[in-house]
Design a protein around this motif. Structure first.
Motif, PDB file in Angstrom:
ATOM      1  N   ARG A 169       0.838  -1.195   0.000  1.00  0.00           N
ATOM      2  CA  ARG A 169       0.000   0.000   0.000  1.00  0.00           C
ATOM      3  C   ARG A 169       0.873   1.244   0.000  1.00  0.00           C
ATOM      4  O   ARG A 169       1.819   1.368   0.773  1.00  0.00           O
ATOM      5  N   ARG A 170       0.573   2.184  -0.891  1.00  0.00           N
ATOM      6  CA  ARG A 170       1.353   3.400  -0.996  1.00  0.00           C
ATOM      7  C   ARG A 170       0.825   4.456  -0.031  1.00  0.00           C
ATOM      8  O   ARG A 170      -0.379   4.594   0.156  1.00  0.00           O
ATOM      9  N   ASP A 171       1.735   5.193   0.561  1.00  0.00           N
ATOM     10  CA  ASP A 171       1.371   6.268   1.475  1.00  0.00           C
ATOM     11  C   ASP A 171       0.495   7.287   0.743  1.00  0.00           C
ATOM     12  O   ASP A 171       0.810   7.695  -0.381  1.00  0.00           O
ATOM     13  N   PRO A 172      -0.616   7.716   1.358  1.00  0.00           N
ATOM     14  CA  PRO A 172      -1.512   8.671   0.679  1.00  0.00           C
ATOM     15  C   PRO A 172      -0.848  10.009   0.381  1.00  0.00           C
ATOM     16  O   PRO A 172      -1.327  10.764  -0.479  1.00  0.00           O
ATOM     17  N   ASN A 173       0.243  10.332   1.071  1.00  0.00           N
ATOM     18  CA  ASN A 173       0.946  11.594   0.827  1.00  0.00           C
ATOM     19  C   ASN A 173       2.054  11.457  -0.212  1.00  0.00           C
ATOM     20  O   ASN A 173       2.801  12.404  -0.445  1.00  0.00           O
ATOM     21  N   TRP A 174       2.178  10.295  -0.827  1.00  0.00           N
ATOM     22  CA  TRP A 174       3.243  10.059  -1.794  1.00  0.00           C
ATOM     23  C   TRP A 174       3.103  10.966  -3.008  1.00  0.00           C
ATOM     24  O   TRP A 174       2.002  11.158  -3.528  1.00  0.00           O
ATOM     25  N   LEU A 175       4.216  11.538  -3.463  1.00  0.00           N
ATOM     26  CA  LEU A 175       4.255  12.359  -4.669  1.00  0.00           C
ATOM     27  C   LEU A 175       5.262  11.786  -5.647  1.00  0.00           C
ATOM     28  O   LEU A 175       6.379  11.429  -5.258  1.00  0.00           O
ATOM     29  N   GLU A 176       4.874  11.680  -6.917  1.00  0.00           N
ATOM     30  CA  GLU A 176       5.817  11.285  -7.944  1.00  0.00           C
ATOM     31  C   GLU A 176       6.750  12.462  -8.226  1.00  0.00           C
ATOM     32  O   GLU A 176       6.437  13.610  -7.904  1.00  0.00           O
ATOM     33  N   TRP A 177       7.898  12.171  -8.835  1.00  0.00           N
ATOM     34  CA  TRP A 177       8.897  13.215  -9.065  1.00  0.00           C
ATOM     35  C   TRP A 177       8.353  14.392  -9.886  1.00  0.00           C
ATOM     36  O   TRP A 177       8.595  15.553  -9.527  1.00  0.00           O
ATOM     37  N   PRO A 178       7.590  14.176 -10.982  1.00  0.00           N
ATOM     38  CA  PRO A 178       7.017  15.323 -11.712  1.00  0.00           C
ATOM     39  C   PRO A 178       6.084  16.169 -10.843  1.00  0.00           C
ATOM     40  O   PRO A 178       6.037  17.391 -10.977  1.00  0.00           O
ATOM     41  N   GLN A 179       5.350  15.540  -9.942  1.00  0.00           N
ATOM     42  CA  GLN A 179       4.472  16.286  -9.046  1.00  0.00           C
ATOM     43  C   GLN A 179       5.278  17.159  -8.085  1.00  0.00           C
ATOM     44  O   GLN A 179       4.856  18.267  -7.739  1.00  0.00           O
TER      45      GLN A 179
END
Length: 220
Positions: free
Chosen positions: A89-99
């Motif tokens: 499960r991915r953390d809901p606050n995760w941001l991809e590098w472009p974001q």
């Protein structure tokens, strides 16, 4: 039982069985496969060290040497860890590098449009500096950015220290001092952050003008 020495245990013909039992013990305690892979990799390194002894005699079971057994266990652990990473499960606050880049540009734009109390604008500037430090380059893996200290590893150096010590200059990351004890000190030179336009604002250490960090440049 084998003698309780590294050569006796690791070089034992039963070491493959010991490793398998150790992995089962870890699984019963819900240890992640990525950790199990690291543990088994360490055991392979120990076995490789023992195998370097001129008195070591290769042994094994079921047609496999002890080394082959450990490598198979390690390979299985790495494979299971790869599957775990696909479904975790991915953390809901995760941001991809472009974001991350979009967040930085939005923050800079908000700072440039800001009006009102200097305290409010200074807070926005702090956010800009932090975002620039962590998103203008790939993530810092050796602690250069997160362990910066004013006048220690982060130093203001004027363009002409002798003639005009209070004149224009730039902020430099200095890892050359032996007292810094940074593991990259032996291969790093001082670097500076450069990006127009220059922004005037106070800092906890000085009142010099600084530039928003955008790219690292080697100091000549």
């Amino acid at each position: 039982p084998p003698p309780l020495t590294m050569k006796g245990v690791v070089g034992s013909a039963q070491f493959g069985l010991y490793t398998e039992q150790f992995v089962e013990w870890l699984q019963q305690r819900d240890v992640k496969y990525s950790s199990i892979a690291n543990y088994t990799n360490s055991l392979v390194s120990l076995l490789t060290y023992v195998m370097g002894d001129e008195d070591y005699e290769a042994s094994g079971e079921s047609g496999f040497t002890i080394y082959e057994q450990l490598c198979n266990i390690r390979r299985q652990a790495h494979s299971a860890a790869s599957i775990d990473r696909m479904y975790r499960r991915r953390d809901p606050n995760w941001l991809e590098w472009p974001q991350c880049q979009e967040v930085r540009m939005d923050c800079i734009e908000k700072y440039e449009r800001a009006k009102g109390a200097p305290v409010k604008k200074l807070k926005l500037l702090r956010d800009v500096v932090v975002l620039c430090a962590f998103t203008c380059l790939p993530p810092d893996r050796v602690g250069v950015i997160r362990l910066l200290r004013f006048d220690h590893t982060l130093r203001w150096i004027p363009d002409d220290e002798e003639e005009d010590p209070d004149g224009p200059g730039a902020w430099f990351i200095d890892l050359t001092s032996k007292s810094n004890k940074h593991k990259t000190r032996c291969c790093m030179v001082s670097t500076s952050w450069v990006s127009p336009p220059t922004t005037q604002h106070p800092t906890p250490a000085t009142q010099h003008s600084t530039t928003l960090p955008a790219v690292f440049m080697a100091r000549q």
